[in-house]
Structure formats: C-alpha cells, structure tokens
Design a protein around this motif. Structure first.
Motif, mmCIF file in Angstrom:
data_model
loop_
_atom_site.group_PDB
_atom_site.id
_atom_site.type_symbol
_atom_site.label_atom_id
_atom_site.label_comp_id
_atom_site.label_asym_id
_atom_site.label_seq_id
_atom_site.Cartn_x
_atom_site.Cartn_y
_atom_site.Cartn_z
ATOM 1 N N LEU A 63 9.860 -0.979 4.001
ATOM 2 C CA LEU A 63 10.551 -2.353 3.542
ATOM 3 C C LEU A 63 11.652 -2.934 4.865
ATOM 4 N N VAL A 64 12.354 -2.166 6.174
ATOM 5 C CA VAL A 64 12.702 -2.917 6.824
ATOM 6 C C VAL A 64 11.151 -3.067 8.320
ATOM 7 N N SER A 65 10.159 -3.077 7.808
ATOM 8 C CA SER A 65 9.438 -3.588 9.084
ATOM 9 C C SER A 65 8.862 -4.965 8.309
ATOM 10 N N LEU A 66 8.599 -4.984 6.786
ATOM 11 C CA LEU A 66 8.509 -6.275 6.428
ATOM 12 C C LEU A 66 9.052 -7.352 6.011
ATOM 13 N N VAL A 67 10.375 -6.563 6.279
ATOM 14 C CA VAL A 67 11.738 -7.468 6.068
ATOM 15 C C VAL A 67 11.952 -8.362 7.518
ATOM 16 N N TYR A 68 11.801 -7.493 8.639
ATOM 17 C CA TYR A 68 11.646 -7.801 10.064
ATOM 18 C C TYR A 68 10.711 -8.443 10.829
ATOM 19 N N GLY A 69 9.318 -7.734 9.783
ATOM 20 C CA GLY A 69 8.130 -8.478 10.722
ATOM 21 C C GLY A 69 7.779 -10.428 10.205
ATOM 22 N N SER A 70 7.855 -10.019 9.142
ATOM 23 C CA SER A 70 7.780 -11.758 8.420
ATOM 24 C C SER A 70 8.868 -12.641 8.424
ATOM 25 N N THR A 71 10.202 -12.055 8.474
ATOM 26 C CA THR A 71 11.591 -12.822 9.086
ATOM 27 C C THR A 71 11.036 -13.909 10.321
ATOM 28 N N SER A 72 10.564 -12.557 11.182
ATOM 29 C CA SER A 72 10.412 -12.928 12.670
ATOM 30 C C SER A 72 9.312 -13.741 12.878
ATOM 31 N N CYS A 73 8.147 -13.810 12.139
ATOM 32 C CA CYS A 73 7.436 -14.547 12.060
ATOM 33 C C CYS A 73 7.880 -15.998 11.448
ATOM 34 N N LEU A 74 8.223 -16.697 10.051
ATOM 35 C CA LEU A 74 8.561 -17.277 9.900
ATOM 36 C C LEU A 74 9.336 -17.984 10.620
ATOM 37 N N LEU A 75 10.268 -17.564 11.641
ATOM 38 C CA LEU A 75 11.023 -17.980 12.703
ATOM 39 C C LEU A 75 10.182 -18.544 13.739
ATOM 40 N N GLY A 76 9.090 -18.500 14.020
ATOM 41 C CA GLY A 76 8.181 -18.494 15.496
ATOM 42 C C GLY A 76 8.367 -16.711 16.314
ATOM 43 N N THR A 78 11.859 8.372 3.696
ATOM 44 C CA THR A 78 12.166 7.814 5.173
ATOM 45 C C THR A 78 11.166 6.796 5.303
ATOM 46 N N VAL A 79 9.740 7.196 4.581
ATOM 47 C CA VAL A 79 8.350 6.205 4.991
ATOM 48 C C VAL A 79 8.755 4.961 4.581
ATOM 49 N N PHE A 80 8.779 4.609 2.789
ATOM 50 C CA PHE A 80 9.505 3.465 2.472
ATOM 51 C C PHE A 80 10.606 2.890 2.831
ATOM 52 N N LEU A 81 10.904 3.050 3.278
ATOM 53 C CA LEU A 81 12.391 2.219 4.287
ATOM 54 C C LEU A 81 12.517 1.946 5.328
ATOM 55 N N ASP A 99 1.294 -1.364 0.439
ATOM 56 C CA ASP A 99 0.150 -0.459 -0.350
ATOM 57 C C ASP A 99 1.152 0.965 0.266
ATOM 58 N N GLY A 100 2.422 1.256 0.082
ATOM 59 C CA GLY A 100 2.876 2.149 0.612
ATOM 60 C C GLY A 100 4.577 2.238 -0.297
ATOM 61 N N VAL A 101 4.119 1.031 -1.341
ATOM 62 C CA VAL A 101 5.796 1.178 -2.174
ATOM 63 C C VAL A 101 5.486 2.691 -3.344
ATOM 64 N N GLN A 102 4.733 3.329 -3.311
ATOM 65 C CA GLN A 102 4.595 4.782 -4.115
ATOM 66 C C GLN A 102 6.123 5.277 -3.312
ATOM 67 N N TYR A 103 5.738 5.743 -2.207
ATOM 68 C CA TYR A 103 6.531 6.394 -1.294
ATOM 69 C C TYR A 103 8.352 5.663 -1.502
ATOM 70 N N GLY A 104 8.729 5.403 -2.448
ATOM 71 C CA GLY A 104 9.752 4.501 -2.610
ATOM 72 C C GLY A 104 10.813 5.237 -3.921
ATOM 73 N N ARG A 105 9.798 6.011 -4.838
ATOM 74 C CA ARG A 105 10.236 6.508 -5.911
ATOM 75 C C ARG A 105 11.597 7.000 -6.053
ATOM 76 N N TYR A 106 11.695 7.864 -4.770
ATOM 77 C CA TYR A 106 12.866 8.438 -5.141
ATOM 78 C C TYR A 106 14.314 7.490 -4.802
ATOM 79 N N VAL A 107 14.031 7.080 -3.475
ATOM 80 C CA VAL A 107 14.366 5.499 -3.466
ATOM 81 C C VAL A 107 15.159 5.461 -4.588
#
Length: 202
Positions: free
Chosen positions: A172-185, A166-169, A67-75
């Motif tokens: 992205l960090v929330s996606l990586v951290y949240g998903s990885t943590s969940c997969l590890l239990g 900043t919003v995009f990053l 939903d917020g990937v458009q904020y990454g256009r500058y990055v």
C-alpha cells in the motif's frame, strides 16, 4: 604583502572547467561538480517528464498491489477504515481477480511490451514498470510461506498474520509513494527493488 597576494589570486583566470569546449558540451561541466550536485540536477530534470509517461508509470504500481491485496485480509478485518480507502480500487480488484491468468498476462505485457522496448517507452516509464514487476515477484516468498506451513492457530498463526499484514502495508505504501512520485514527475526508489530494476533497464 598579503593583500597584494589576495588581489593577484582573484585576477587569475577561471579553471579549465569553463573552457570553450566545456561550454559547448554542457555535460562536461558535471565532471567538476560534487556528486550530490549532480544528483540534484538529475532530480530536477525529471520534472520535465512527459505527462503521459507520468500516468503510465504511476499506473504500473497498481499491478503488485492488486496481485497482493489478499494479504490485507487481517488488516481490513481489524481496521475497517482501510476498506473505505480501498473503495475506489474495487472495480480494478474485481477485474484483476476475475481470472487466475490476469496476473500472469499482465506480467508478460509489462515486461515484454514496456520494459524490453526502449524504442517505444522512455527510461522513466521502463524503470518504474520494472520496479513494480520486481515488487510483484517478491510476493512469491510470503505465498510460499503460507503454502508450506498452512498455519491455522497458535503462535505460528499469529506470526503469519503479522507477515501478511506487513506485506500488505508495504504494498500500500509502495502504491501511494510510487504513484504520487510519478504523477509529480519524480523518480521513486523503493527499498530492496530499486537496484534490481536499474540493472534490468540499463
């Protein structure tokens, strides 16, 4: 004399913490433990989370990112390497962007079908889903900022670029951290949103 006192102290019975009643009800043992020990025990218990719950919880963190990937256009314009990292997500991004209603429909599904149904989903899944929803709701603020000022040049435009990046990053960090943590239990706790999510799934 001192040695005899030490010997007597060692022969005293164990505290009531280990009484037969507490042994028959293991949760009572936690009352005598320090808070950090209780937290560590709870964290270890999460390692037994069902694999299906882990996958569902991990997938929910895609919602705010899509939903917020458009904020990454500058990055993405300044650092093409990020485009390579996002290649596996392109099908999901296109599907999410195929209709302006997809975001709203996904919000309703996650909240009413997952979060508000404790009989169907575990607390683990509901908490992580609610974290993703709260994170997505916070995207209202950068969106309002863009719509209100609509800056195209000057210092204001540079500030807008910084906010969007900043919003995009953070997403992205929330996606990586949240998903990885969940997969590890494990239980990911995102700054700002974790406490709000807890209040919704108590």
């Amino acid at each position: 004399m001192a040695s005899s006192l030490i010997s007597l102290s060692l022969l005293r019975p164990l505290p009531s913490l280990f009484s037969p009643k507490s042994l028959s009800h293991p949760h009572l043992l936690l009352r005598g433990l320090p808070r950090h020990a209780v937290a560590a025990r709870a964290k270890n218990n999460n390692s037994g989370t069902d694999p299906a719950d882990r996958l569902i919880a991990a997938a929910c963190y895609l919602y705010p990112f899509l939903d917020g990937v458009q904020y990454g256009r500058y990055v993405l314009a300044q650092f093409p390497a990020f485009q390579v990292l996002l290649q596996p997500l392109l099908p999901a991004i296109r599907l999410f962007r195929s209709s302006p209603l997809n975001g709203f429909l996904l919000f309703l599904t996650l909240y009413f079908v997952v979060v508000r149904r404790p009989s169907a989903f575990s607390h683990y899944v509901r908490f992580n889903t609610m974290q993703a929803i709260v994170l997505d709701v916070l995207l209202i603020f950068p969106d309002l900022l863009e719509r209100t000022f609509n800056l195209r040049e000057g210092l204001g435009f540079e500030l807008l670029q910084s906010v969007d990046s900043t919003v995009f990053l953070f997403l992205l960090v929330s996606l990586v951290y949240g998903s990885t943590s969940c997969l590890l239990g494990h239980v990911p706790r995102l700054p700002i949103v974790a406490e709000a999510a807890e209040r919704q799934v108590m």
